[in-house]
Design a protein around this motif. Structure first.
Motif, PDB file in Angstrom:
ATOM      1  N   TYR A  17     -11.497  -3.406  -3.511  1.00  0.00           N
ATOM      2  CA  TYR A  17     -10.230  -3.474  -4.622  1.00  0.00           C
ATOM      3  C   TYR A  17     -10.897  -5.115  -5.072  1.00  0.00           C
ATOM      4  O   TYR A  17     -11.783  -5.890  -4.116  1.00  0.00           O
ATOM      5  CB  TYR A  17      -9.480  -4.876  -3.827  1.00  0.00           C
ATOM      6  CG  TYR A  17      -8.664  -3.332  -2.460  1.00  0.00           C
ATOM      7  CD1 TYR A  17      -6.979  -2.911  -3.812  1.00  0.00           C
ATOM      8  CD2 TYR A  17      -9.000  -3.062  -1.378  1.00  0.00           C
ATOM      9  CE1 TYR A  17      -6.890  -2.475  -2.766  1.00  0.00           C
ATOM     10  CE2 TYR A  17      -8.253  -2.268  -0.571  1.00  0.00           C
ATOM     11  CZ  TYR A  17      -6.533  -2.118  -1.551  1.00  0.00           C
ATOM     12  OH  TYR A  17      -6.181  -0.688  -0.989  1.00  0.00           O
ATOM     13  N   PHE A  20     -14.630  -6.475  -3.601  1.00  0.00           N
ATOM     14  CA  PHE A  20     -14.720  -6.245  -1.910  1.00  0.00           C
ATOM     15  C   PHE A  20     -14.612  -4.323  -1.355  1.00  0.00           C
ATOM     16  O   PHE A  20     -13.774  -3.624  -2.151  1.00  0.00           O
ATOM     17  CB  PHE A  20     -13.218  -6.302  -1.684  1.00  0.00           C
ATOM     18  CG  PHE A  20     -13.514  -6.224  -0.354  1.00  0.00           C
ATOM     19  CD1 PHE A  20     -14.052  -7.370   0.441  1.00  0.00           C
ATOM     20  CD2 PHE A  20     -12.523  -5.353   0.399  1.00  0.00           C
ATOM     21  CE1 PHE A  20     -13.773  -6.820   2.047  1.00  0.00           C
ATOM     22  CE2 PHE A  20     -12.095  -5.261   2.000  1.00  0.00           C
ATOM     23  CZ  PHE A  20     -12.605  -5.496   2.821  1.00  0.00           C
ATOM     24  N   ALA A  22     -13.712  -1.275  -0.011  1.00  0.00           N
ATOM     25  CA  ALA A  22     -13.113  -1.204   1.961  1.00  0.00           C
ATOM     26  C   ALA A  22     -13.018  -0.066   1.889  1.00  0.00           C
ATOM     27  O   ALA A  22     -13.464  -0.151   3.121  1.00  0.00           O
ATOM     28  CB  ALA A  22     -11.220  -1.024   0.997  1.00  0.00           C
ATOM     29  N   PRO A  41      -9.627  -2.428  13.648  1.00  0.00           N
ATOM     30  CA  PRO A  41      -9.468  -4.138  13.496  1.00  0.00           C
ATOM     31  C   PRO A  41      -9.119  -3.632  12.370  1.00  0.00           C
ATOM     32  O   PRO A  41      -8.650  -2.934  12.047  1.00  0.00           O
ATOM     33  CB  PRO A  41     -11.033  -4.914  13.648  1.00  0.00           C
ATOM     34  CG  PRO A  41     -12.444  -3.523  13.790  1.00  0.00           C
ATOM     35  CD  PRO A  41     -12.009  -2.290  14.114  1.00  0.00           C
ATOM     36  N   GLY A  45      -9.977  -0.662   6.347  1.00  0.00           N
ATOM     37  CA  GLY A  45      -9.938   0.318   5.751  1.00  0.00           C
ATOM     38  C   GLY A  45      -8.449   1.206   6.050  1.00  0.00           C
ATOM     39  O   GLY A  45      -8.868   2.745   5.681  1.00  0.00           O
ATOM     40  N   LYS A  46      -8.135   1.372   7.431  1.00  0.00           N
ATOM     41  CA  LYS A  46      -7.688   2.813   7.975  1.00  0.00           C
ATOM     42  C   LYS A  46      -6.579   2.809   7.249  1.00  0.00           C
ATOM     43  O   LYS A  46      -6.414   4.350   6.535  1.00  0.00           O
ATOM     44  CB  LYS A  46      -6.569   2.309   9.278  1.00  0.00           C
ATOM     45  CG  LYS A  46      -7.695   1.391  10.592  1.00  0.00           C
ATOM     46  CD  LYS A  46      -6.497   1.460  11.553  1.00  0.00           C
ATOM     47  CE  LYS A  46      -5.859   0.284  11.475  1.00  0.00           C
ATOM     48  NZ  LYS A  46      -6.281  -1.540  11.159  1.00  0.00           N
ATOM     49  N   SER A  47      -5.845   1.982   6.560  1.00  0.00           N
ATOM     50  CA  SER A  47      -4.176   2.091   5.846  1.00  0.00           C
ATOM     51  C   SER A  47      -4.849   2.704   4.289  1.00  0.00           C
ATOM     52  O   SER A  47      -4.149   3.719   4.104  1.00  0.00           O
ATOM     53  CB  SER A  47      -3.562   0.928   5.399  1.00  0.00           C
ATOM     54  OG  SER A  47      -3.080   0.411   6.391  1.00  0.00           O
ATOM     55  N   GLU A 168       0.735   3.038  10.931  1.00  0.00           N
ATOM     56  CA  GLU A 168       0.786   1.676  12.648  1.00  0.00           C
ATOM     57  C   GLU A 168       2.302   2.274  12.624  1.00  0.00           C
ATOM     58  O   GLU A 168       3.475   1.767  11.803  1.00  0.00           O
ATOM     59  CB  GLU A 168       0.358   0.345  12.107  1.00  0.00           C
ATOM     60  CG  GLU A 168      -0.551   1.167  11.503  1.00  0.00           C
ATOM     61  CD  GLU A 168      -0.925  -0.559  12.202  1.00  0.00           C
ATOM     62  OE1 GLU A 168      -0.570  -1.490  13.172  1.00  0.00           O
ATOM     63  OE2 GLU A 168      -2.524  -0.926  11.750  1.00  0.00           O
TER      64      GLU A 168
HETATM   65  N1  LIG Z   1      -3.975  -4.548  -2.687  1.00  0.00           N
HETATM   66  C1  LIG Z   1      -5.039  -4.746  -1.999  1.00  0.00           C
HETATM   67  N2  LIG Z   1      -6.111  -5.723  -3.109  1.00  0.00           N
HETATM   68  C2  LIG Z   1      -7.272  -6.671  -2.480  1.00  0.00           C
HETATM   69  N3  LIG Z   1      -7.161  -6.623  -1.098  1.00  0.00           N
HETATM   70  C3  LIG Z   1      -6.927  -5.388  -0.499  1.00  0.00           C
HETATM   71  C4  LIG Z   1      -5.760  -5.035  -1.120  1.00  0.00           C
HETATM   72  N4  LIG Z   1      -5.107  -3.941   0.122  1.00  0.00           N
HETATM   73  C5  LIG Z   1      -5.792  -3.895   1.594  1.00  0.00           C
HETATM   74  N5  LIG Z   1      -7.010  -4.798   1.046  1.00  0.00           N
HETATM   75  C6  LIG Z   1      -8.323  -5.398   1.917  1.00  0.00           C
HETATM   76  O1  LIG Z   1      -8.505  -4.041   2.256  1.00  0.00           O
HETATM   77  C7  LIG Z   1      -9.627  -3.934   3.275  1.00  0.00           C
HETATM   78  C8  LIG Z   1      -8.735  -2.886   4.150  1.00  0.00           C
HETATM   79  O2  LIG Z   1      -7.146  -2.950   4.160  1.00  0.00           O
HETATM   80  P1  LIG Z   1      -6.221  -2.238   4.921  1.00  0.00           P
HETATM   81  O3  LIG Z   1      -5.039  -2.458   4.614  1.00  0.00           O
HETATM   82  O4  LIG Z   1      -6.366  -0.787   4.440  1.00  0.00           O
HETATM   83  O5  LIG Z   1      -6.913  -2.087   6.801  1.00  0.00           O
HETATM   84  P2  LIG Z   1      -5.578  -1.359   7.347  1.00  0.00           P
HETATM   85  O6  LIG Z   1      -7.368  -0.962   8.566  1.00  0.00           O
HETATM   86  O7  LIG Z   1      -5.362  -1.078   7.162  1.00  0.00           O
HETATM   87  O8  LIG Z   1      -5.989  -3.272   8.292  1.00  0.00           O
HETATM   88  P3  LIG Z   1      -4.162  -3.488   9.639  1.00  0.00           P
HETATM   89  O9  LIG Z   1      -4.532  -3.169  10.914  1.00  0.00           O
HETATM   90  O10 LIG Z   1      -4.241  -4.952   9.628  1.00  0.00           O
HETATM   91  O11 LIG Z   1      -3.237  -2.880   8.883  1.00  0.00           O
HETATM   92  C9  LIG Z   1      -8.592  -5.360   3.741  1.00  0.00           C
HETATM   93  O12 LIG Z   1      -9.512  -5.994   4.026  1.00  0.00           O
HETATM   94  C10 LIG Z   1      -7.673  -5.909   2.962  1.00  0.00           C
HETATM   95  O13 LIG Z   1      -7.901  -7.118   2.509  1.00  0.00           O
END
Ligand SMILES: Nc1ncnc2c1ncn2[C@@H]1O[C@H](COP(=O)(O)OP(=O)(O)OP(=O)(O)O)[C@@H](O)[C@H]1O
Ligand SMILES: [Mg+2]
Lengths: 248, 394
Positions: A17, A20, A22, A41, A45-47, A168
């Motif tokens: 991103y 970043f 991810a 946690p 990056g799960k989503s 989730e």
């Molecule tokens: N559209 C986006 N633009 C910028 N950064 C993003 C975007 N989507 C996610 N991120 C970043 O990418 C990283 C992974 O995000 P993701 O949503 O995959 O986490 P997750 O494991 O699903 O977390 P959660 O348990 O909170 O849902 C996070 O640090 C988030 O801030």
């Protein structure tokens, strides 16, 4: 689509991103009929990972194959994959201007070109399966959160997908509604649906998962069968995470 | 447990009925008293009041009418034609403003930076200049156009200081009006079939076939009327042709009408554009992702989910904007377009029946705007999202 190929084969997946990072070189193979639970946690990056599988997020490098179909720039292969991969979201994302039944028949009619009568019969069958048949003519706004999520599961099932992705699905629900949604998911798992499920419901993971995957900072840190994963986690980060989650 | 019936004077329904009834009575009494006093004063000054003048002939001419009018026609006919002109201007103005607004709003909510910039420029320009100024600008521009002899040739159309000349169908005027009405009706019915919940249970293909055949039927009927009324041995199209100092043939759109229509469309379009943008912003990202994940094509996501949800978010604000725009058509008097307001003003000068005519003016606008708002409010209620748990709408 080659149903003898692995359901999902991810190799060396990278996703940025902006600057970043991810997803950092992630690889994962899921067999047909396998049930995989993903935890980790917030922000790990799960989503992002499961949203790459149906290309709600575009990946930057690496390879994703769904039943052998490579996800690349070809829009036709994205369409083909989306037809076979259903998704259930944290916030349900039902279409509020359509009845429950219309939510369920929209995609089969438009995408699969199923005749309306057939699509409706199918929708009623799946609504019965998620035990919400009596609400078919209501609108999403008239249902409780748990009921809405079960409709969302039925809506995904109506496309008769080979794979279901859950992001989730219970974390926006009140505790008393979590069980009714998990019940439905257990039923699906027992029927042999291929599932990737991001969840922190460890009871569910123990009961149905073939494999539990722990992610942190865009990487898969640990993967193991549930028994081994919960009883003897090898990685320090996994142990820390488990102690936090199980403490609640 | 049933509530024990409250005594009559304590019941909520009785109270609100009494309150409303009392208010209506007081209002009525005030109106009657005011009318009686005004009447007494006027007759003391030797002026007649009442609506008898409506049946006397006007003695002047209207410069734009949809139906024939002559100075010998009575006032009520002129007033009716003026109201018709206002309705036509409203229809064209609101229709144009909606189309422009949709395009500009979509451009502003899109991802293309150049399109976004253009749309922002448009909105800021047209929204921040007073409407009457814009109207004068268009009118000055129209007056600066060359005279008919040197009319600008825009392919089949001609542009001159006498107006815009468009190619028309070579049929009598009455037939043209009937054809326009039939085509509009066919289109409206087709949209109803495609959009109304009543037809939602039809399969998509027969539904589209039904809508298409309605349009085709309207076209066929129009063609039949054209065939029957077209003077034989002449061309089918009547093209505008400069002939000496005038232009013959075609349809002339007078500059007053064109300028007011353009001003209302462009100005209204800027406001509608912002409303459209707000509507699209209110659509939850989650619903769009769900639609994409189900395999819907970009067009299907737009037409089945994004637009319907955005439309529901914009409609309540659009209703206000539309009512406002209809009222703004009265600015036509500044350039001499014979709308309802202008006909009323001329009638006042010629007949002196000020109070009556202003009463008619207010009544006319009230009826038009009330009906418009009532129809749109009904639509709004019919499509409003049901239930309170609409979740993730942001
Ligand atoms: N559209 C986006 N633009 C910028 N950064 C993003 C975007 N989507 C996610 N991120 C970043 O990418 C990283 C992974 O995000 P993701 O949503 O995959 O986490 P997750 O494991 O699903 O977390 P959660 O348990 O909170 O849902 C996070 O640090 C988030 O801030
Ligand atoms: Mg997440």
């Amino acid at each position: 689509m080659d149903l003898t190929a692995p359901a999902i084969a991810i190799r060396d997946l990278n996703k940025f991103y902006g600057t970043f990072h991810a997803l950092c070189g992630l690889s994962l193979t899921v067999r047909k009929g396998e049930r995989v639970v993903v935890c980790g946690p917030s922000g790990s990056g799960k989503s992002t990972m499961i949203r790459c599988i149906n290309q709600l997020e575009e990946h930057d490098s690496g390879e994703i194959r769904v039943f052998g179909t490579l996800l690349d720039d070809n829009l036709a292969s994205i369409d083909a994959v989306r037809r076979e991969v259903g998704m259930v979201f944290q916030h349900f994302n039902l279409f509020p201007h359509m009845t429950v039944l219309e939510n369920c028949t929209l995609a089969p009619i438009l995408v699969r070109k199923t005749p309306r009568a057939v699509a409706e019969a199918l929708a009623l069958k799946f609504l019965e399966k998620v035990r919400i048949l009596d609400q078919a003519s209501k609108f999403p706004g008239q249902l409780s959160g748990g009921q809405q999520q079960r409709v969302a599961i039925a809506r995904a099932l109506c496309m008769q997908p080979e794979i279901l992705l859950f992001d989730e699905p219970t974390s926006a629900l009140d505790p008393e509604m979590i069980a009714e949604v998990l019940d439905v998911m257990v039923t699906l798992a027992n029927e042999g649906m291929t599932m990737i499920c991001v969840t922190h419901e460890m009871g569910f993971a123990r009961k149905v998962a073939d494999r539990v995957i722990f992610m942190d900072k865009g990487e898969i840190v640990e993967e193991a069968a549930p028994a081994a994963f919960f009883e003897a986690p090898r990685n320090e980060r996994t142990r820390l995470f488990l102690s936090e989650v199980l403490a609640h | 447990m049933p509530m024990p019936a409250a005594p009559l004077w304590r019941s909520r329904t009785t109270r609100s009925l009494l309150l409303q009834g009392g208010f209506a009575l007081a209002l009525l009494a005030a109106i009657v008293a005011a009318t009686l006093t005004a009447r007494a004063n006027l007759s003391a000054q030797g002026m007649t009041s009442g609506f008898d003048f409506l049946w006397t002939s006007t003695g002047w001419e209207m410069n734009f009418t949809l139906l024939p009018a002559a100075p010998t026609d009575p006032y009520w006919w002129f007033l009716l034609l003026g109201l018709l002109n206002t309705l036509l201007m409203g229809l064209i103005g609101l229709g144009g403003a909606s189309v422009i607004g949709l395009i500009v709003g979509l451009m502003r909510s899109g991802r293309n930076p150049a399109a976004r910039f253009l749309a922002t420029l448009y909105i800021e320009l047209f929204r921040n200049l007073p409407l009457i100024l814009q109207l004068f600008f268009w009118y000055a521009l129209a007056n600066a156009l060359p005279n008919p002899r040197a009319a600008l040739d825009l392919g089949p159309a001609l542009l001159s200081s006498r107006g815009i000349y468009l190619p028309g169908l070579a049929v009598p005027y009455g037939a043209a009006i009937v054809i326009a009405a039939i085509l509009l009706l066919g289109l409206a019915l087709a949209i109803r079939v495609l959009a109304a919940r009543r037809f939602a249970r039809m399969e998509p293909v027969p539904r589209r076939v039904l809508a298409l055949s309605l349009v085709l039927l309207a076209i066929l009927a129009s063609a039949a009327i054209a065939l029957a009324t077209h003077p034989p041995g002449t061309g089918w199209l009547s093209l505008p042709q400069p002939r000496g100092l005038r232009i013959d043939g075609g349809i002339r759109v007078q500059p007053e009408f064109a300028c007011l229509a353009i001003a209302i469309m462009t100005y209204g379009g800027a406001y509608v554009g912002e409303i459209v943008r707000g509507g699209f912003k209110a659509v939850g990202r989650g619903q769009l992702e769900a639609a994409r994940a189900l395999g819907l094509s970009p067009w299907q996501v737009f037409s089945r989910v994004r637009l319907p949800l955005a439309f529901r978010a914009m409609l309540p604000i659009l209703i206000n904007q539309y009512v406002w725009l209809i009222k703004a058509t009265t600015l036509g008097i500044a350039v001499g377009f014979s709308d309802f307001f202008m006909v009323i003003a001329s009638s006042i000068t010629h007949s002196g029946q000020t109070l009556e005519l202003i009463g008619i003016l207010m009544g006319g606008f009230l009826v038009v705007n009330f009906s418009l708002a009532a129809v749109l409010n009904r639509l709004n209620r019919a499509i409003a999202l049901k239930g309170h748990n609409t979740g993730g709408a942001a």
